[in-house]
Design a protein around this motif. Structure first.
Motif, PDB file in Angstrom:
ATOM      1  N   GLU A 334      -4.372  32.428 -16.640  1.00  0.00           N
ATOM      2  CA  GLU A 334      -3.754  31.191 -17.113  1.00  0.00           C
ATOM      3  C   GLU A 334      -3.846  30.091 -16.067  1.00  0.00           C
ATOM      4  O   GLU A 334      -3.705  28.911 -16.387  1.00  0.00           O
ATOM      5  CB  GLU A 334      -2.296  31.451 -17.484  1.00  0.00           C
ATOM      6  N   HIS A 335      -4.052  30.465 -14.794  1.00  0.00           N
ATOM      7  CA  HIS A 335      -4.216  29.471 -13.733  1.00  0.00           C
ATOM      8  C   HIS A 335      -4.920  30.142 -12.567  1.00  0.00           C
ATOM      9  O   HIS A 335      -4.936  31.376 -12.460  1.00  0.00           O
ATOM     10  CB  HIS A 335      -2.858  28.899 -13.296  1.00  0.00           C
ATOM     11  N   PRO A 336      -5.542  29.382 -11.657  1.00  0.00           N
ATOM     12  CA  PRO A 336      -6.235  29.985 -10.515  1.00  0.00           C
ATOM     13  C   PRO A 336      -5.273  30.780  -9.631  1.00  0.00           C
ATOM     14  O   PRO A 336      -4.094  30.454  -9.515  1.00  0.00           O
ATOM     15  CB  PRO A 336      -6.799  28.775  -9.769  1.00  0.00           C
ATOM     16  N   ARG A 337      -5.807  31.817  -8.971  1.00  0.00           N
ATOM     17  CA  ARG A 337      -5.025  32.651  -8.057  1.00  0.00           C
ATOM     18  C   ARG A 337      -5.658  32.607  -6.677  1.00  0.00           C
ATOM     19  O   ARG A 337      -6.895  32.627  -6.550  1.00  0.00           O
ATOM     20  CB  ARG A 337      -4.976  34.098  -8.560  1.00  0.00           C
ATOM     21  N   ALA A 338      -4.839  32.580  -5.632  1.00  0.00           N
ATOM     22  CA  ALA A 338      -5.335  32.541  -4.258  1.00  0.00           C
ATOM     23  C   ALA A 338      -6.124  33.806  -3.932  1.00  0.00           C
ATOM     24  O   ALA A 338      -5.723  34.916  -4.287  1.00  0.00           O
ATOM     25  CB  ALA A 338      -4.176  32.376  -3.291  1.00  0.00           C
ATOM     26  N   GLN A 344      -6.136  36.091   5.137  1.00  0.00           N
ATOM     27  CA  GLN A 344      -6.222  34.636   5.215  1.00  0.00           C
ATOM     28  C   GLN A 344      -6.765  34.076   3.898  1.00  0.00           C
ATOM     29  O   GLN A 344      -7.742  34.587   3.354  1.00  0.00           O
ATOM     30  CB  GLN A 344      -7.150  34.216   6.372  1.00  0.00           C
ATOM     31  N   GLU A 345      -6.102  33.013   3.408  1.00  0.00           N
ATOM     32  CA  GLU A 345      -6.550  32.410   2.157  1.00  0.00           C
ATOM     33  C   GLU A 345      -7.894  31.719   2.339  1.00  0.00           C
ATOM     34  O   GLU A 345      -8.059  30.887   3.239  1.00  0.00           O
ATOM     35  CB  GLU A 345      -5.517  31.409   1.646  1.00  0.00           C
ATOM     36  N   VAL A 346      -8.854  32.069   1.491  1.00  0.00           N
ATOM     37  CA  VAL A 346     -10.207  31.535   1.614  1.00  0.00           C
ATOM     38  C   VAL A 346     -10.689  30.855   0.331  1.00  0.00           C
ATOM     39  O   VAL A 346     -11.838  30.420   0.253  1.00  0.00           O
ATOM     40  CB  VAL A 346     -11.216  32.643   2.009  1.00  0.00           C
ATOM     41  N   GLY A 347      -9.829  30.741  -0.662  1.00  0.00           N
ATOM     42  CA  GLY A 347     -10.239  30.096  -1.898  1.00  0.00           C
ATOM     43  C   GLY A 347      -9.412  30.558  -3.064  1.00  0.00           C
ATOM     44  O   GLY A 347      -8.264  30.996  -2.904  1.00  0.00           O
TER      45      GLY A 347
END
Length: 402
Positions: A334-338, A344-347
């Motif tokens: 339903e929406h983008p997920r990290a 470490q968050e990369v996208g």
């Protein structure tokens, strides 16, 4: 329509009432007359449409209630899609060719009448704002067959600022798609082998079917082979739907919609869903269709040259969910997920869906290039479950080169 695009009311439901979605109990989103119906709307309702989304300010069917059968119909037989929400922006007049080229990041110099090209369009910062197919109907007349955005307003503003001698408007042109391995057989039954046989990919021609005037183009948002029938008299939409459906009976035709599983398997971009507003064409995997070395100018060219010089920072990647990563819950997202690499968050994971062909969940991620190497293992939280995904070769299917 409520969460999941399934509600207990029709699109004509009255606002101000306390309705809730039957599938999840969430408050229902009430939609009014600003959302338009396609010429095929009544036909899709009669065919059993069970869910809509809003695309280019129009209702677009997204399900007829049996995703597995709709996938089989598309990949084994032939499916009929109402894609009238894929609107056309017409540019016509003495300066039509130069204006269309200025809008497009792709070189259109060799585009002949009766042909079409996939042509990314950017803003002045080099960000992708649409990825239309451009059809050349005459020397001074073009259609931009657009994804979901108000590109017509952009084209009008650019034309006015440049003083271009053109008209920019939305014509009465509504595509109905036949897609699948038997689509060509159906097209031959409808229009004749002498019309369909010579029609190469992204070629189009004006035709009539029982007096209904159309532009027939070998195109469509799948890699299963197919055609788009651009209806140019919206009053005959249901008549056209019924005529195609009747002719397709012997080929196992049935209603369908642009298919999330097939398009990710095939490596087709979903503009606005796979990318974010800052994505440039190179990050979106569209570099093949961007011409930076030509002598002509286009909007965003300087910005794209600077981005290439400094290094493209992100990439769209295909990912496969690893079997031991646990359930991922309802799909699509339903929406983008990290997305994380070593914590470490990369996208972001932009889309995910079950692949019948591959027998696993697959998806599209928009990640830093350092995390985009095939084989890289990433993690993502989907519906409270931390899942492992691996970056797959791009794409799952061989890319199409129109």
């Amino acid at each position: 329509m409520g969460r999941g695009n399934q509600t207990n009311k029709s699109p004509d439901a009255q606002p101000g009432l306390n309705h809730r979605c039957v599938c999840c109990g969430m408050p229902e989103i009430m939609l009014g007359p600003r959302v338009r119906k396609s010429p095929f709307f009544e036909a899709t309702v009669a065919a059993g449409v069970s869910a809509f989304t809003i695309y280019n300010h129009m209702y677009m069917p997204t399900s007829y209630g049996d995703p597995a059968e709709e996938y089989r119909r598309l990949t084994e037989r032939v499916a009929l899609w109402d894609v009238a929400s894929q609107r056309q922006i017409e540019i016509v007049g003495p300066d039509a060719a130069s204006l269309t080229q200025y809008l497009s990041a792709r070189n259109l110099a060799g585009l002949k009448g009766g042909r079409a090209r996939y042509a990314p369009i950017c803003d002045h910062d080099g960000c992708l704002i649409n990825d239309p197919v451009v059809l050349r109907l005459a020397d001074d007349r073009f259609w931009l067959s657009i994804a979901d955005s108000d590109l017509g307003l952009w084209a009008k503003a650019v034309a006015a600022e440049r003083g271009a001698d053109v008209r920019v408007f939305e014509p009465d042109a509504s595509p109905l798609a036949i897609q699948g391995p038997l689509a060509e057989d159906l097209a031959i039954d409808l229009f004749g082998a002498d019309v369909v046989g010579p029609l190469g990919f992204f070629h189009h021609v004006g035709v009539e079917l029982d007096g209904i005037r159309l532009v027939l183009c070998r195109s469509g948002w799948s890699k299963q082979n197919g055609f788009e029938l651009f209806l140019t008299d919206r009053s005959r939409g249901v008549e056209l739907w019924d005529r195609v459906m009747a002719a397709g009976t012997r080929f196992g035709i049935g209603p369908g919609t642009p298919n999330a599983s097939e398009r990710i398997e095939s490596g087709l971009l979903s503009f606005g869903s796979d990318n974010d507003p800052l994505t440039d064409p190179f990050e979106a995997g569209l570099g093949t269709w961007v011409n930076l070395d030509g002598e002509y100018d286009f909007i965003g060219k300087a910005a794209l040259l600077a981005r290439v010089e400094s290094g493209i920072e992100r990439a769209l990647v295909n990912v496969s969910f690893i079997d031991d990563s646990g359930p991922v819950g309802p799909l699509p997202l339903e929406h983008p997920r990290a997305v994380l690499l070593e914590g470490q968050e990369v996208g972001e994971l932009r889309n995910a869906v079950w692949s019948p062909r591959l027998g696993q969940v697959i998806g599209i991620g928009l990640v830093k290039r350092s995390a985009g190497t095939p084989g890289t293992r990433l993690t993502v939280d989907v519906n409270g479950v931390v899942c492992s995904v691996v970056v797959a070769p791009e794409p799952f299917g061989a890319p199409r080169r129109p």
